[in-house]
Design a protein around this motif. Structure first.
Motif, mmCIF file in Angstrom:
data_model
loop_
_atom_site.group_PDB
_atom_site.id
_atom_site.type_symbol
_atom_site.label_atom_id
_atom_site.label_comp_id
_atom_site.label_asym_id
_atom_site.label_seq_id
_atom_site.Cartn_x
_atom_site.Cartn_y
_atom_site.Cartn_z
ATOM 1 N N UNK A 14 0.821 -1.203 0.000
ATOM 2 C CA UNK A 14 0.000 0.000 0.000
ATOM 3 C C UNK A 14 0.859 1.258 0.000
ATOM 4 N N UNK A 15 1.909 1.253 0.807
ATOM 5 C CA UNK A 15 2.779 2.425 0.896
ATOM 6 C C UNK A 15 3.538 2.653 -0.412
ATOM 7 N N UNK A 16 4.026 1.570 -1.015
ATOM 8 C CA UNK A 16 4.752 1.699 -2.280
ATOM 9 C C UNK A 16 3.844 2.242 -3.378
ATOM 10 N N UNK A 17 2.607 1.777 -3.409
ATOM 11 C CA UNK A 17 1.655 2.282 -4.401
ATOM 12 C C UNK A 17 1.399 3.771 -4.209
ATOM 13 N N UNK A 18 1.265 4.196 -2.943
ATOM 14 C CA UNK A 18 1.008 5.608 -2.674
ATOM 15 C C UNK A 18 2.200 6.479 -3.054
ATOM 16 N N UNK A 19 3.403 6.069 -2.663
ATOM 17 C CA UNK A 19 4.596 6.834 -2.996
ATOM 18 C C UNK A 19 4.769 6.947 -4.508
ATOM 19 N N UNK A 20 4.594 5.850 -5.205
ATOM 20 C CA UNK A 20 4.756 5.870 -6.662
ATOM 21 C C UNK A 20 3.710 6.772 -7.312
ATOM 22 N N UNK A 21 2.468 6.666 -6.868
ATOM 23 C CA UNK A 21 1.387 7.463 -7.460
ATOM 24 C C UNK A 21 1.639 8.958 -7.307
ATOM 25 N N UNK A 22 2.031 9.378 -6.119
ATOM 26 C CA UNK A 22 2.187 10.805 -5.854
ATOM 27 C C UNK A 22 3.539 11.336 -6.318
ATOM 28 N N UNK A 23 4.611 10.660 -5.956
ATOM 29 C CA UNK A 23 5.947 11.201 -6.199
ATOM 30 C C UNK A 23 6.473 10.953 -7.602
ATOM 31 N N UNK A 24 6.004 9.897 -8.241
ATOM 32 C CA UNK A 24 6.550 9.554 -9.555
ATOM 33 C C UNK A 24 5.501 9.658 -10.651
ATOM 34 N N UNK A 25 4.407 8.953 -10.472
ATOM 35 C CA UNK A 25 3.414 8.921 -11.546
ATOM 36 C C UNK A 25 2.830 10.292 -11.852
ATOM 37 N N UNK A 26 2.693 11.156 -10.837
ATOM 38 C CA UNK A 26 2.154 12.494 -11.070
ATOM 39 C C UNK A 26 3.036 13.281 -12.036
ATOM 40 N N UNK A 27 4.355 13.103 -11.949
ATOM 41 C CA UNK A 27 5.252 13.800 -12.872
ATOM 42 C C UNK A 27 5.215 13.184 -14.263
ATOM 43 N N UNK A 28 5.079 11.867 -14.347
ATOM 44 C CA UNK A 28 4.896 11.232 -15.651
ATOM 45 C C UNK A 28 3.613 11.728 -16.305
ATOM 46 N N UNK A 29 2.563 11.842 -15.500
ATOM 47 C CA UNK A 29 1.286 12.329 -15.999
ATOM 48 C C UNK A 29 1.405 13.776 -16.469
ATOM 49 N N UNK A 30 2.156 14.572 -15.715
ATOM 50 C CA UNK A 30 2.367 15.965 -16.103
ATOM 51 C C UNK A 30 3.029 16.051 -17.474
ATOM 52 N N UNK A 31 4.058 15.248 -17.679
ATOM 53 C CA UNK A 31 4.751 15.263 -18.966
ATOM 54 C C UNK A 31 3.827 14.813 -20.090
ATOM 55 N N UNK A 32 3.041 13.797 -19.819
ATOM 56 C CA UNK A 32 2.143 13.256 -20.831
ATOM 57 C C UNK A 32 1.078 14.257 -21.245
ATOM 58 N N UNK A 33 0.397 14.829 -20.253
ATOM 59 C CA UNK A 33 -0.737 15.700 -20.547
ATOM 60 C C UNK A 33 -0.324 17.114 -20.952
ATOM 61 N N UNK A 34 0.780 17.588 -20.414
ATOM 62 C CA UNK A 34 1.182 18.966 -20.695
ATOM 63 C C UNK A 34 2.045 19.102 -21.945
ATOM 64 N N UNK A 35 2.533 17.996 -22.475
ATOM 65 C CA UNK A 35 3.457 18.079 -23.608
ATOM 66 C C UNK A 35 2.919 18.906 -24.779
ATOM 67 N N UNK A 36 1.678 18.726 -25.219
ATOM 68 C CA UNK A 36 1.205 19.540 -26.355
ATOM 69 C C UNK A 36 1.228 21.036 -26.067
ATOM 70 N N UNK A 37 0.773 21.425 -24.864
ATOM 71 C CA UNK A 37 0.744 22.849 -24.517
ATOM 72 C C UNK A 37 2.154 23.400 -24.344
ATOM 73 N N UNK A 38 3.051 22.633 -23.747
ATOM 74 C CA UNK A 38 4.429 23.067 -23.585
ATOM 75 C C UNK A 38 5.131 23.164 -24.935
ATOM 76 N N UNK A 39 4.876 22.214 -25.794
ATOM 77 C CA UNK A 39 5.505 22.224 -27.125
ATOM 78 C C UNK A 39 5.029 23.432 -27.931
#
Length: 260
Positions: free
Chosen positions: A108-133
């Protein structure tokens, strides 16, 4: 208001408190049009009020794709361009020891850490890439001294920050030449409200540990404990399309010269 970031549209996740808030307020002072996405309504309201209403705030979870997509749209300019995105969400493990957790707690803890600390930044790159580009923009991730040494947290927290260190390199390569990707790795910082793992029932924040500020100062070459605003200059530099025009794949360590 004018400044080196005048007119730039910037989105900061987790910008209602701590280091991300200091970065958001620095962008605002330098003339950017700043939007903060923050899970806490109180934190969002505070940064909005303190800025005199200049910083636009959205209450929501940066790990939710629909929420983040809406925040990117709200933060972008009239042409759909976003000049900079700072990913500042994070959760702390309060030095939890992997060897002392039950299997269920660890999962449970590993899932939470990954979701917040890592996956959120992956999601940011994925969703924001068109607007940033579209804007020739940049992305800055928030790491930690834990991304370089086994300090500043437990294994769960530390490995999530090591993952972000690798993410900076790989995203910089993938998104070049249109989008610059960098990171800031703060050292131990006072005056923060860094929440623990809800999956482990942790409610204390990192700056409440007795003697923490003194230990941080003693472990740095500069003999000082940083405050959130001490990191904001690094974020501002990396967001600046002129000063940091040829800077990508870089992590700035704002750790006071951590003693190894």
């Amino acid at each position: 208001m004018t400044g080196s970031l005048a007119g730039l549209h910037i989105l900061v996740t987790g910008g209602g408190s701590g280091i991300a808030r200091a970065a958001a307020e620095r962008y605002d002072r330098d003339g950017a049009k700043v939007t903060v996405l923050n899970r806490s309504a109180a934190g969002a309201d505070s940064v909005h009020q303190t800025s005199g209403g200049r910083i636009q705030v959205i209450v929501g979870d940066a790990t939710d794709p629909d929420v983040l997509r809406s925040a990117i749209d709200a933060a972008s300019d009239e042409h759909g361009g976003l000049h900079h995105f700072t990913s500042g969400v994070g959760v702390f493990d309060n030095y939890s020891r992997v060897s002392e957790l039950s299997v269920d707690e660890l999962m449970a803890a590993a899932d939470e850490v990954w979701r917040v600390n890592v996956r959120a930044s992956l999601l940011a790159a994925n969703l924001a890439a068109p607007a940033l580009r579209s804007a020739g923009g940049s992305l800055t991730l928030t790491l930690s001294e834990s991304a370089f040494n086994a300090i500043g947290g437990g294994v769960l927290y530390g490995t999530s920050k090591w993952a972000l260190r690798g993410m900076v390199d790989h995203l910089a390569a993938e998104l070049a030449p249109d989008i610059r990707v960098n990171g800031v790795a703060p050292g131990g910082t006072g005056g923060t409200r860094f929440g623990g793992l809800t999956s482990l029932g942790q409610t204390t924040t990192a700056d409440k540990v007795s003697g923490r500020d003194e230990r941080i100062a003693a472990g740095t070459l500069l003999g000082t404990t940083a405050m959130p605003q001490d990191h904001s200059g690094a974020y501002r530099f990396l967001a600046d399309p002129v000063d940091a025009r040829v800077v990508t794949g870089v992590v700035i360590r704002t750790d006071g010269g951590r003693r190894l």
